[in-house]
Design an enzyme around this catalytic site. Structure first.
Site, short mmCIF file in Angstrom:
data_model
loop_
_atom_site.label_atom_id
_atom_site.label_comp_id
_atom_site.label_asym_id
_atom_site.label_seq_id
_atom_site.Cartn_x
_atom_site.Cartn_y
_atom_site.Cartn_z
N ASN A 252 -8.70 20.81 45.02
CA ASN A 252 -8.09 21.67 44.01
C ASN A 252 -8.68 21.47 42.62
OD1 ASN A 252 -6.25 23.80 43.53
ND2 ASN A 252 -4.83 22.37 42.55
N GLU A 387 5.09 23.44 43.11
CA GLU A 387 5.27 22.00 43.29
C GLU A 387 6.69 21.77 43.82
OE1 GLU A 387 3.12 19.57 42.78
OE2 GLU A 387 1.56 20.39 41.46
#
Length: 435
Positions: A252, A387
């Protein structure tokens, strides 16, 4: 309890809930994890912490630091007079409890699949059975192979009229230690299939409008390594550049868009948790994933992209690489995220709350991150990082008892978000302004 099993699922998996550990498994017996409050005194707290050796448990943010302390450093840490609370009293015990054997998963109305963590091979079997139970409206896909040669396997779902509609793309387990993300996207896939088969109008509307591409393990090598060797492993398992003894790139931080846009957004150190690689997209995982993004973009387009992570409870939109740069779509992204956050809170017995906003301004700077790339290069209409739980009681080592609740609340959020993809809802919604 809502029934969520696909009727044709019958496979019986091994009783152990995680993979057999390697003799080299890293023990964290006696280690503690602390959340240290910083407020506006981050530099002063970091200066005090320089008196000891510790590992960052997660990225620094502007209110606290989460750190991992070895037994031999505990007395020094406690002498610093910092304001903290304990996340894990004994991380080794927490890992053991997380990995304790669960019940075998069988074809039954009250499945235990979402009550424990499982070995990688069992996840692949679960995905296969989902597809077999929805054989006229699904297929198993691969977006390429990992460095160690594992298929980056996913499931493609569609509704009436066959495949070819705009895409909803979900990525899970980008970071190996974030175990909760895979069962969450598997739960969403299971709900879509079971709802469609039972005639649920909402599930049918989703699958009739969009093709879903759900990849529970973007980073299969890292995940297997986290189960068998190093529970806190984050990156892939690609060797570092020549003369480096360190392994792994952060997938990422490896996407091409914005890869080198901000020196604060990733690391050039091969030993760092956020090592971005030697060049954009120089991981085989990213190359395959990006090829799929291009394919979907050039087909019917990408309507929604979500990169699932843990932890912190955030819904983050582009951009990550610049904390003051806002996309023209930010108004509608923020409006949608606020509704999703409210829905999750109201649907959850835990009253789970999600913070939302543009990634760089809301959390921290990231370069070469997937949501920025899939928005800019993949032309996704909506692009987010989510998240998952929690906000700092357990962090990466989330107890199995929280898997089901985490998955259920995210399904409630997705049901709302998927309805909000209708552009007409956002007519007149202008750019959000952040100060």
């Amino acid at each position: 309890m809502r029934s969520f099993l696909v009727n044709s699922l019958w496979v019986s998996l091994a009783a152990a809930s995680v993979a057999v550990r390697s003799p080299d498994f890293v023990s964290y017996d006696g280690y503690k994890v602390f959340r240290v409050k910083t407020g506006r005194q981050l530099a002063a707290v970091q200066q005090k912490l320089s008196a000891l050796t510790y590992d960052k448990w997660n990225h620094d943010i502007d209110r606290h630091i989460d750190i991992l302390i070895s037994p031999d450093q505990l007395a020094t840490f406690e002498s610093l007079g910092l304001d903290f609370h304990t996340m894990h009293e004994n991380l080794g015990n927490s890992i053991h409890e997380e990995s304790a054997s669960g019940s075998p998963w069988k074809r039954q109305a009250n499945s235990s699949w979402f009550d424990s963590y499982h070995p990688y091979e069992d996840h692949l079997a679960y995905l296969d059975e989902l597809s077999k139970g929805f054989k006229d409206n699904s297929e198993i896909i691969s977006s390429g192979t990992s460095y160690e040669g594992r298929d980056i396997k996913g499931i493609h779902l569609w509704g009436s009229g066959g495949p070819g509609k705009p895409a909803v793309l979900y990525h899970g387990t980008v970071h190996a230690r974030e175990w909760i993300s895979a069962p969450v996207v598997e739960y969403i896939a299971t709900q879509l299939i079971s709802g469609y088969k039972s005639g649920d109008a909402l599930s049918k509307s989703f699958l009739d409008a969009y093709d879903f591409y759900i990849i529970p393990f973007v980073n299969p090598d890292g995940f297997v390594h986290s189960q068998k060797v190093e529970r806190l492993w984050r990156k892939n398992r690609q060797p570092g550049p020549r003369n480096s003894t360190c392994f792994g790139r952060d997938i990422n931080r490896n996407w091409a868009f914005g890869w080198n846009a901000n020196p604060l957004g990733a690391s050039t150190n091969p030993c760092s948790q956020t090592y971005k690689g030697e060049a954009p997209s120089d991981t085989p995982e990213n190359q395959g994933l990006d090829a799929l993004v291009h394919k979907l973009r050039d087909g019917a387009g990408i309507k929604l992209y979500i990169d699932w992570h843990s932890y912190g409870q955030y819904i983050l939109s582009p951009y990550g690489y610049n904390e003051t740069l806002y996309a023209p779509e930010l108004g509608k992204w923020t409006k949608a995220a606020s509704i999703v956050s409210e829905t999750i809170r109201d649907s959850s017995a835990a009253r789970t709350t999600f913070t939302f906003g543009p990634s760089g301004a809301t959390l921290y700077t990231t370069t070469g991150a997937a949501p920025d790339h899939v928005y800019e290069v993949g032309k996704a209409a909506f692009s987010y990082t989510i998240e998952l739980r929690d906000t700092g009681d357990f962090g990466f080592v989330l107890p199995p008892s929280q898997i089901r609740g985490t998955a259920e609340e995210q399904w409630e959020g997705q049901k709302v978000l998927l309805q909000l993809l209708d552009e007409e809802f956002f007519d007149g919604v202008g750019p959000a302004i952040f100060v």
